[in-house]
Design a protein around this motif. Structure first.
Motif, PDB file in Angstrom:
ATOM      1  N   MET A   1       0.850  -1.195   0.000  1.00 31.96           N
ATOM      2  CA  MET A   1       0.000   0.000   0.000  1.00 31.96           C
ATOM      3  C   MET A   1       0.889   1.249   0.000  1.00 31.96           C
ATOM      4  O   MET A   1       1.835   1.349   0.774  1.00 31.96           O
ATOM      5  N   ASN A   2       0.588   2.165  -0.914  1.00 29.04           N
ATOM      6  CA  ASN A   2       1.348   3.401  -1.018  1.00 29.04           C
ATOM      7  C   ASN A   2       0.505   4.589  -0.558  1.00 29.04           C
ATOM      8  O   ASN A   2      -0.617   4.800  -1.031  1.00 29.04           O
ATOM      9  N   PHE A   3       1.058   5.352   0.382  1.00 25.89           N
ATOM     10  CA  PHE A   3       0.370   6.540   0.884  1.00 25.89           C
ATOM     11  C   PHE A   3       0.891   7.774   0.161  1.00 25.89           C
ATOM     12  O   PHE A   3       2.096   7.919  -0.045  1.00 25.89           O
ATOM     13  N   ASP A   4      -0.018   8.649  -0.203  1.00 22.79           N
ATOM     14  CA  ASP A   4       0.363   9.893  -0.856  1.00 22.79           C
ATOM     15  C   ASP A   4       0.611  10.951   0.228  1.00 22.79           C
ATOM     16  O   ASP A   4      -0.236  11.798   0.500  1.00 22.79           O
ATOM     17  N   PHE A   5       1.794  10.875   0.845  1.00 25.85           N
ATOM     18  CA  PHE A   5       2.111  11.768   1.951  1.00 25.85           C
ATOM     19  C   PHE A   5       2.103  13.230   1.528  1.00 25.85           C
ATOM     20  O   PHE A   5       1.565  14.091   2.226  1.00 25.85           O
ATOM     21  N   MET A   6       2.730  13.509   0.389  1.00 27.42           N
ATOM     22  CA  MET A   6       2.928  14.894  -0.010  1.00 27.42           C
ATOM     23  C   MET A   6       1.645  15.605  -0.412  1.00 27.42           C
ATOM     24  O   MET A   6       1.605  16.835  -0.434  1.00 27.42           O
ATOM     25  N   SER A   7       0.578  14.863  -0.712  1.00 24.32           N
ATOM     26  CA  SER A   7      -0.696  15.514  -1.022  1.00 24.32           C
ATOM     27  C   SER A   7      -1.291  16.168   0.221  1.00 24.32           C
ATOM     28  O   SER A   7      -2.147  17.050   0.128  1.00 24.32           O
ATOM     29  N   LYS A   8      -0.844  15.736   1.402  1.00 21.98           N
ATOM     30  CA  LYS A   8      -1.340  16.291   2.671  1.00 21.98           C
ATOM     31  C   LYS A   8      -0.344  17.267   3.286  1.00 21.98           C
ATOM     32  O   LYS A   8      -0.483  17.649   4.444  1.00 21.98           O
ATOM     33  N   ARG A   9       0.657  17.681   2.515  1.00 22.46           N
ATOM     34  CA  ARG A   9       1.718  18.508   3.084  1.00 22.46           C
ATOM     35  C   ARG A   9       1.215  19.886   3.517  1.00 22.46           C
ATOM     36  O   ARG A   9       1.715  20.459   4.489  1.00 22.46           O
ATOM     37  N   LYS A  10       0.211  20.434   2.825  1.00 22.19           N
ATOM     38  CA  LYS A  10      -0.320  21.747   3.213  1.00 22.19           C
ATOM     39  C   LYS A  10      -1.075  21.656   4.534  1.00 22.19           C
ATOM     40  O   LYS A  10      -0.984  22.555   5.375  1.00 22.19           O
ATOM     41  N   ILE A  11      -1.830  20.559   4.710  1.00 17.14           N
ATOM     42  CA  ILE A  11      -2.525  20.346   5.987  1.00 17.14           C
ATOM     43  C   ILE A  11      -1.502  20.193   7.105  1.00 17.14           C
ATOM     44  O   ILE A  11      -1.659  20.754   8.193  1.00 17.14           O
ATOM     45  N   ALA A  12      -0.444  19.410   6.837  1.00 19.04           N
ATOM     46  CA  ALA A  12       0.609  19.212   7.838  1.00 19.04           C
ATOM     47  C   ALA A  12       1.313  20.525   8.150  1.00 19.04           C
ATOM     48  O   ALA A  12       1.677  20.794   9.304  1.00 19.04           O
ATOM     49  N   LEU A  13       1.503  21.369   7.122  1.00 17.49           N
ATOM     50  CA  LEU A  13       2.159  22.661   7.329  1.00 17.49           C
ATOM     51  C   LEU A  13       1.326  23.552   8.246  1.00 17.49           C
ATOM     52  O   LEU A  13       1.864  24.209   9.144  1.00 17.49           O
ATOM     53  N   GLY A 268       9.043  13.689  16.368  1.00 18.35           N
ATOM     54  CA  GLY A 268      10.198  13.472  15.503  1.00 18.35           C
ATOM     55  C   GLY A 268       9.872  12.591  14.314  1.00 18.35           C
ATOM     56  O   GLY A 268      10.365  12.827  13.206  1.00 18.35           O
ATOM     57  N   THR A 269       9.067  11.566  14.520  1.00 20.50           N
ATOM     58  CA  THR A 269       8.637  10.709  13.408  1.00 20.50           C
ATOM     59  C   THR A 269       7.811  11.503  12.411  1.00 20.50           C
ATOM     60  O   THR A 269       7.983  11.394  11.198  1.00 20.50           O
ATOM     61  N   TYR A 270       6.915  12.331  12.929  1.00 21.43           N
ATOM     62  CA  TYR A 270       6.076  13.177  12.071  1.00 21.43           C
ATOM     63  C   TYR A 270       6.936  14.165  11.281  1.00 21.43           C
ATOM     64  O   TYR A 270       6.746  14.354  10.075  1.00 21.43           O
ATOM     65  N   SER A 271       7.891  14.811  11.956  1.00 24.26           N
ATOM     66  CA  SER A 271       8.677  15.859  11.294  1.00 24.26           C
ATOM     67  C   SER A 271       9.615  15.300  10.234  1.00 24.26           C
ATOM     68  O   SER A 271       9.872  15.959   9.223  1.00 24.26           O
ATOM     69  N   SER A 272      10.135  14.099  10.431  1.00 24.58           N
ATOM     70  CA  SER A 272      11.022  13.507   9.423  1.00 24.58           C
ATOM     71  C   SER A 272      10.261  13.175   8.152  1.00 24.58           C
ATOM     72  O   SER A 272      10.843  13.133   7.059  1.00 24.58           O
ATOM     73  N   ILE A 273       8.943  12.938   8.282  1.00 25.02           N
ATOM     74  CA  ILE A 273       8.120  12.643   7.106  1.00 25.02           C
ATOM     75  C   ILE A 273       7.633  13.927   6.442  1.00 25.02           C
ATOM     76  O   ILE A 273       7.724  14.081   5.223  1.00 25.02           O
ATOM     77  N   TYR A 274       7.134  14.856   7.252  1.00 22.93           N
ATOM     78  CA  TYR A 274       6.486  16.027   6.683  1.00 22.93           C
ATOM     79  C   TYR A 274       7.348  17.287   6.676  1.00 22.93           C
ATOM     80  O   TYR A 274       7.464  17.955   5.656  1.00 22.93           O
ATOM     81  N   ALA A 276      10.811  17.844   7.139  1.00 26.52           N
ATOM     82  CA  ALA A 276      12.050  17.784   6.364  1.00 26.52           C
ATOM     83  C   ALA A 276      11.768  17.581   4.877  1.00 26.52           C
ATOM     84  O   ALA A 276      12.361  18.256   4.022  1.00 26.52           O
ATOM     85  N   ALA A 277      10.855  16.659   4.542  1.00 26.56           N
ATOM     86  CA  ALA A 277      10.544  16.390   3.129  1.00 26.56           C
ATOM     87  C   ALA A 277       9.833  17.565   2.481  1.00 26.56           C
ATOM     88  O   ALA A 277      10.103  17.909   1.323  1.00 26.56           O
ATOM     89  N   THR A 278       8.926  18.201   3.214  1.00 31.52           N
ATOM     90  CA  THR A 278       8.219  19.356   2.656  1.00 31.52           C
ATOM     91  C   THR A 278       9.179  20.515   2.408  1.00 31.52           C
ATOM     92  O   THR A 278       9.037  21.253   1.412  1.00 31.52           O
ATOM     93  N   MET A 279      10.174  20.677   3.278  1.00 30.32           N
ATOM     94  CA  MET A 279      11.175  21.730   3.080  1.00 30.32           C
ATOM     95  C   MET A 279      11.942  21.522   1.788  1.00 30.32           C
ATOM     96  O   MET A 279      12.264  22.481   1.071  1.00 30.32           O
ATOM     97  N   LEU A 280      12.220  20.261   1.436  1.00 33.13           N
ATOM     98  CA  LEU A 280      12.918  19.976   0.181  1.00 33.13           C
ATOM     99  C   LEU A 280      12.106  20.452  -1.017  1.00 33.13           C
ATOM    100  O   LEU A 280      12.645  21.037  -1.963  1.00 33.13           O
ATOM    101  N   LEU A 281      10.799  20.211  -0.983  1.00 32.55           N
ATOM    102  CA  LEU A 281       9.939  20.660  -2.080  1.00 32.55           C
ATOM    103  C   LEU A 281       9.852  22.186  -2.112  1.00 32.55           C
ATOM    104  O   LEU A 281       9.864  22.796  -3.198  1.00 32.55           O
ATOM    105  N   MET A 282       9.758  22.798  -0.952  1.00 29.13           N
ATOM    106  CA  MET A 282       9.678  24.258  -0.895  1.00 29.13           C
ATOM    107  C   MET A 282      10.962  24.905  -1.406  1.00 29.13           C
ATOM    108  O   MET A 282      10.930  26.002  -1.973  1.00 29.13           O
ATOM    109  N   LEU A 283      12.098  24.229  -1.209  1.00 37.53           N
ATOM    110  CA  LEU A 283      13.386  24.753  -1.678  1.00 37.53           C
ATOM    111  C   LEU A 283      13.674  24.378  -3.126  1.00 37.53           C
ATOM    112  O   LEU A 283      14.725  24.736  -3.665  1.00 37.53           O
TER     113      LEU A 283
END
Length: 303
Positions: A1-13, A268-274, A276-283
């Motif tokens: 099963m694959n989760f679309d984490f990045m589609s929820k990045r704005k909610i996480a932000l 920490g588990t949440y931040s490593s997923i959302y 750190a990864a979201t910062m890469l996309l923003m940059l």
């Protein structure tokens, strides 16, 4: 099963921004309930033959001039810890002996197990050194990630660590839990735990960027997060099981440490997923940022 984490990045932000704002506001207006290690004062640990009520001991101490003393059960109901802040108009160096003598006049047998005195100057020095340790840790981590990966990964990792530290400290401020040296040690452990999680995820993201021929940055990051999801969850759950055991059976002395570390593991588990990864996309991370540089002479053709 694959989760679309990045589609929820704005909610996480939005969720992260809300938690950070609440934490900062709480720190500004409520502050941190610093323990004796930072403020100075006396900690007295005593044992009784039979269970006692903290309220009775608190009332007895108030009658003897210790108006601001904090009395708590330490594990078993026969074990009591008493904290006397430096504001009380008493001789701090003899507080342990005086309280022991006072309790022996009321109760049959009282065992004085511990009496620690920390002066206000020492407390201020510990607070300053603790803050400096956190700052040095964050700067060292930023430099390390920059050399191991790229500057964009470094900014993402440090953003995740600052996010974790602020939320943990903010919760302690909001709940007015005592923050002492064990909690500071837990905060440094949270930095190490979160960093380890972020490095593992970043390593997989870098590898997939280098090996994948197709896919957008969002697709590659999503694939990387799903590949590491099982490992991340297993590590977090096993760590939390140990921390829950400390919360249940560790007693008052370890409760703050275990609470801080438990919150840190989840955040920490949440931040490593959302974060750190979201910062890469923003940059604007791209394959070119992670391409392996070609060595000189690599296009040499053997005759």
């Amino acid at each position: 099963m694959n989760f679309d984490f990045m589609s929820k990045r704005k909610i996480a932000l939005v969720a992260s921004a809300t938690m950070l704002v609440v934490s900062v506001v709480s720190l500004l207006f409520l502050g941190i309930n610093r323990g004796l290690g930072f403020t100075g004062g006396v900690l007295v640990e005593v044992g009784f033959e039979t269970p006692v009520e903290p309220a009775e001991i608190r009332s007895l101490l108030e009658q003897s001039g210790y108006d601001n003393a904090v009395v708590q059960i330490l594990g078993a109901e026969t074990d009591i810890v008493i904290r006397v802040p430096p504001g009380d108009d008493v001789d701090q160096s003899n507080v342990g002996a005086d309280i022991h003598e006072l309790l022996e006049q009321t109760y049959s047998t009282v065992d004085l197990r511990r009496s620690d005195y920390v002066g206000p100057a020492v407390g201020d020095e510990l607070a300053e050194q603790g803050g400096l340790a956190l700052l040095v840790a964050l700067i060292s981590i930023m430099v390390y990630i920059m050399f191991r990966f790229t500057g964009k990964f470094s900014l993402g990792a440090v953003a995740a660590l600052i996010h974790d530290v602020l939320i943990v400290v903010g919760i302690f401020s909001l709940m007015q839990w005592t923050f002492d040296l064990p909690e500071l040690a837990a905060l440094l452990a949270v930095i190490g735990y979160s960093l380890n999680d972020t490095i593992v995820v970043s390593d997989r993201i870098r590898e997939n960027f280098r090996t994948s021929k197709r896919g957008t940055p969002i697709e590659i990051i999503n694939r990387s997060l799903n590949q590491m999801l099982g490992r991340t969850l297993v590590t977090s759950m096993t760590t939390l099981l140990v921390l829950v055991a400390l919360l249940v059976a560790g007693g008052e002395q370890l409760r703050g440490f275990a609470s801080a570390l438990s919150i840190g593991v989840v955040v920490g588990t949440y931040s490593s997923i959302y974060v750190a990864a979201t910062m890469l996309l923003m940059l604007g991370i791209q394959r070119e940022d992670l391409a392996i540089p070609e060595k000189e002479g690599s296009d040499f053709v053997r005759k």
